[in-house]
Motif scaffolding. Structure first.
Motif, PDB file in Angstrom:
ATOM      1  N   TYR A   1       0.842  -1.199   0.000  1.00 17.11           N
ATOM      2  CA  TYR A   1       0.000   0.000   0.000  1.00 17.11           C
ATOM      3  C   TYR A   1       0.880   1.253   0.000  1.00 17.11           C
ATOM      4  O   TYR A   1       0.629   2.200  -0.763  1.00 17.11           O
ATOM      5  CB  TYR A   1      -0.929  -0.001   1.216  1.00 17.11           C
ATOM      6  N   CYS A   2       1.882   1.253   0.843  1.00 13.18           N
ATOM      7  CA  CYS A   2       2.778   2.415   0.913  1.00 13.18           C
ATOM      8  C   CYS A   2       3.473   2.650  -0.420  1.00 13.18           C
ATOM      9  O   CYS A   2       3.593   3.799  -0.872  1.00 13.18           O
ATOM     10  CB  CYS A   2       3.798   2.233   2.031  1.00 13.18           C
ATOM     11  N   MET A   3       3.911   1.596  -1.066  1.00  7.28           N
ATOM     12  CA  MET A   3       4.529   1.751  -2.389  1.00  7.28           C
ATOM     13  C   MET A   3       3.551   2.390  -3.363  1.00  7.28           C
ATOM     14  O   MET A   3       3.893   3.316  -4.092  1.00  7.28           O
ATOM     15  CB  MET A   3       4.943   0.395  -2.960  1.00  7.28           C
ATOM     16  N   GLN A   4       2.335   1.869  -3.360  1.00  2.00           N
ATOM     17  CA  GLN A   4       1.326   2.348  -4.312  1.00  2.00           C
ATOM     18  C   GLN A   4       0.920   3.794  -4.044  1.00  2.00           C
ATOM     19  O   GLN A   4       0.550   4.513  -4.966  1.00  2.00           O
ATOM     20  CB  GLN A   4       0.111   1.425  -4.276  1.00  2.00           C
ATOM     21  N   ARG A   5       1.004   4.221  -2.801  1.00  3.54           N
ATOM     22  CA  ARG A   5       0.583   5.580  -2.430  1.00  3.54           C
ATOM     23  C   ARG A   5       1.775   6.523  -2.262  1.00  3.54           C
ATOM     24  O   ARG A   5       1.621   7.649  -1.827  1.00  3.54           O
ATOM     25  CB  ARG A   5      -0.237   5.536  -1.143  1.00  3.54           C
ATOM     26  N   ASP A   6       2.954   6.044  -2.617  1.00  2.00           N
ATOM     27  CA  ASP A   6       4.185   6.828  -2.513  1.00  2.00           C
ATOM     28  C   ASP A   6       4.430   7.312  -1.084  1.00  2.00           C
ATOM     29  O   ASP A   6       4.708   8.487  -0.833  1.00  2.00           O
ATOM     30  CB  ASP A   6       4.178   8.009  -3.494  1.00  2.00           C
ATOM     31  N   LEU A   7       4.289   6.374  -0.157  1.00  2.00           N
ATOM     32  CA  LEU A   7       4.565   6.628   1.256  1.00  2.00           C
ATOM     33  C   LEU A   7       5.746   5.765   1.666  1.00  2.00           C
ATOM     34  O   LEU A   7       5.922   4.661   1.152  1.00  2.00           O
ATOM     35  CB  LEU A   7       3.356   6.243   2.125  1.00  2.00           C
ATOM     36  N   ASP A   8       6.540   6.249   2.590  1.00  2.00           N
ATOM     37  CA  ASP A   8       7.631   5.454   3.134  1.00  2.00           C
ATOM     38  C   ASP A   8       7.131   4.811   4.423  1.00  2.00           C
ATOM     39  O   ASP A   8       6.748   5.516   5.366  1.00  2.00           O
ATOM     40  CB  ASP A   8       8.845   6.356   3.416  1.00  2.00           C
ATOM     41  N   ILE A   9       7.097   3.484   4.455  1.00  2.00           N
ATOM     42  CA  ILE A   9       6.515   2.792   5.603  1.00  2.00           C
ATOM     43  C   ILE A   9       7.258   3.112   6.898  1.00  2.00           C
ATOM     44  O   ILE A   9       6.649   3.225   7.958  1.00  2.00           O
ATOM     45  CB  ILE A   9       6.399   1.271   5.370  1.00  2.00           C
ATOM     46  N   MET A  10       8.568   3.305   6.825  1.00  2.00           N
ATOM     47  CA  MET A  10       9.325   3.652   8.028  1.00  2.00           C
ATOM     48  C   MET A  10       8.973   5.059   8.498  1.00  2.00           C
ATOM     49  O   MET A  10       8.889   5.308   9.701  1.00  2.00           O
ATOM     50  CB  MET A  10      10.827   3.504   7.780  1.00  2.00           C
ATOM     51  N   ASP A  11       8.722   5.981   7.554  1.00  2.00           N
ATOM     52  CA  ASP A  11       8.270   7.325   7.932  1.00  2.00           C
ATOM     53  C   ASP A  11       6.909   7.249   8.608  1.00  2.00           C
ATOM     54  O   ASP A  11       6.651   7.963   9.581  1.00  2.00           O
ATOM     55  CB  ASP A  11       8.180   8.243   6.713  1.00  2.00           C
ATOM     56  N   CYS A  12       6.037   6.395   8.099  1.00  2.00           N
ATOM     57  CA  CYS A  12       4.698   6.229   8.687  1.00  2.00           C
ATOM     58  C   CYS A  12       4.808   5.704  10.116  1.00  2.00           C
ATOM     59  O   CYS A  12       4.151   6.215  11.027  1.00  2.00           O
ATOM     60  CB  CYS A  12       3.849   5.281   7.845  1.00  2.00           C
ATOM     61  N   LEU A  13       5.635   4.683  10.300  1.00  2.00           N
ATOM     62  CA  LEU A  13       5.818   4.103  11.629  1.00  2.00           C
ATOM     63  C   LEU A  13       6.447   5.113  12.579  1.00  2.00           C
ATOM     64  O   LEU A  13       6.012   5.263  13.720  1.00  2.00           O
ATOM     65  CB  LEU A  13       6.680   2.841  11.536  1.00  2.00           C
ATOM     66  N   ASN A  14       7.447   5.822  12.101  1.00  2.00           N
ATOM     67  CA  ASN A  14       8.095   6.836  12.930  1.00  2.00           C
ATOM     68  C   ASN A  14       7.110   7.938  13.317  1.00  2.00           C
ATOM     69  O   ASN A  14       7.089   8.383  14.470  1.00  2.00           O
ATOM     70  CB  ASN A  14       9.298   7.436  12.212  1.00  2.00           C
ATOM     71  N   SER A  15       6.280   8.366  12.392  1.00  2.00           N
ATOM     72  CA  SER A  15       5.281   9.397  12.675  1.00  2.00           C
ATOM     73  C   SER A  15       4.311   8.928  13.758  1.00  2.00           C
ATOM     74  O   SER A  15       3.983   9.680  14.686  1.00  2.00           O
ATOM     75  CB  SER A  15       4.518   9.740  11.393  1.00  2.00           C
ATOM     76  N   ALA A  16       3.870   7.681  13.658  1.00  2.00           N
ATOM     77  CA  ALA A  16       2.956   7.135  14.665  1.00  2.00           C
ATOM     78  C   ALA A  16       3.639   7.056  16.026  1.00  2.00           C
ATOM     79  O   ALA A  16       3.044   7.404  17.059  1.00  2.00           O
ATOM     80  CB  ALA A  16       2.456   5.755  14.234  1.00  2.00           C
ATOM     81  N   TYR A  17       4.900   6.623  16.035  1.00  2.00           N
ATOM     82  CA  TYR A  17       5.624   6.540  17.307  1.00  2.00           C
ATOM     83  C   TYR A  17       5.793   7.922  17.933  1.00  2.00           C
ATOM     84  O   TYR A  17       5.591   8.093  19.138  1.00  2.00           O
ATOM     85  CB  TYR A  17       6.989   5.869  17.131  1.00  2.00           C
ATOM     86  N   GLU A  18       6.175   8.897  17.121  1.00  2.00           N
ATOM     87  CA  GLU A  18       6.354  10.252  17.640  1.00  2.00           C
ATOM     88  C   GLU A  18       5.058  10.769  18.263  1.00  2.00           C
ATOM     89  O   GLU A  18       5.080  11.511  19.239  1.00  2.00           O
ATOM     90  CB  GLU A  18       6.845  11.196  16.543  1.00  2.00           C
ATOM     91  N   GLU A  19       3.935  10.360  17.700  1.00  2.00           N
ATOM     92  CA  GLU A  19       2.635  10.794  18.224  1.00  2.00           C
ATOM     93  C   GLU A  19       2.305  10.140  19.565  1.00  2.00           C
ATOM     94  O   GLU A  19       1.687  10.745  20.431  1.00  2.00           O
ATOM     95  CB  GLU A  19       1.546  10.483  17.199  1.00  2.00           C
ATOM     96  N   ILE A  20       2.738   8.892  19.758  1.00  2.00           N
ATOM     97  CA  ILE A  20       2.344   8.168  20.970  1.00  2.00           C
ATOM     98  C   ILE A  20       3.406   8.124  22.061  1.00  2.00           C
ATOM     99  O   ILE A  20       3.099   7.786  23.200  1.00  2.00           O
ATOM    100  CB  ILE A  20       1.939   6.707  20.657  1.00  2.00           C
ATOM    101  N   LYS A  21       4.646   8.458  21.736  1.00  2.00           N
ATOM    102  CA  LYS A  21       5.760   8.186  22.647  1.00  2.00           C
ATOM    103  C   LYS A  21       5.595   8.780  24.043  1.00  2.00           C
ATOM    104  O   LYS A  21       6.023   8.177  25.016  1.00  2.00           O
ATOM    105  CB  LYS A  21       7.080   8.627  22.032  1.00  2.00           C
ATOM    106  N   ASP A  22       4.979   9.915  24.166  1.00  2.00           N
ATOM    107  CA  ASP A  22       4.816  10.549  25.478  1.00  2.00           C
ATOM    108  C   ASP A  22       3.374  10.488  25.980  1.00  2.00           C
ATOM    109  O   ASP A  22       3.029  11.130  26.975  1.00  2.00           O
ATOM    110  CB  ASP A  22       5.274  12.011  25.416  1.00  2.00           C
ATOM    111  N   ARG A  23       2.565   9.731  25.291  1.00  2.00           N
ATOM    112  CA  ARG A  23       1.143   9.668  25.620  1.00  2.00           C
ATOM    113  C   ARG A  23       0.926   9.000  26.977  1.00  2.00           C
ATOM    114  O   ARG A  23       1.550   8.008  27.303  1.00  2.00           O
ATOM    115  CB  ARG A  23       0.418   8.885  24.531  1.00  2.00           C
TER     116      ARG A  23
END
Length: 99
Positions: free
Chosen positions: A62-84
């Protein structure tokens, strides 16, 4: 992890799937999540492993097809939750709402 992601990406490229729009992968994702739920319900460890792996393959595609970097997606999610902060309710983490 990066080498395995590259192998999955090559699999998509070799089958000319990388140029599609992602819609098909969304349907596959739903199917694989249902399989994971069934494996959980029946306590079938081998099927759980298979389903989680399939979900990851689908997400990489899906990430390939949508021109997303899966590691960037995972990192973004982690940054959002890390201090939650929050608490567990019925086996689900419920985030604390700040006012």
């Amino acid at each position: 992890m990066e080498q395995l992601i590259a192998k999955v990406e090559k699999w998509f490229i070799d089958r000319n799937l990388h140029t599609l729009d992602g819609r098909g992968q969304l349907g596959k994702l739903e199917e694989e999540v249902r399989e994971l739920e069934d494996a959980y319900i029946t306590d079938d460890r081998a099927e759980e492993i298979d389903a989680v792996g399939d979900i990851m393959v689908v997400l990489i595609g899906y990430c390939m097809q949508r021109d997303l970097d899966i590691m960037d997606c995972l990192n973004s999610a982690y940054e959002e939750i890390k201090d939650r902060k929050g608490k567990v309710v019925d086996d689900v983490f419920v985030k604390e709402v700040s006012e």
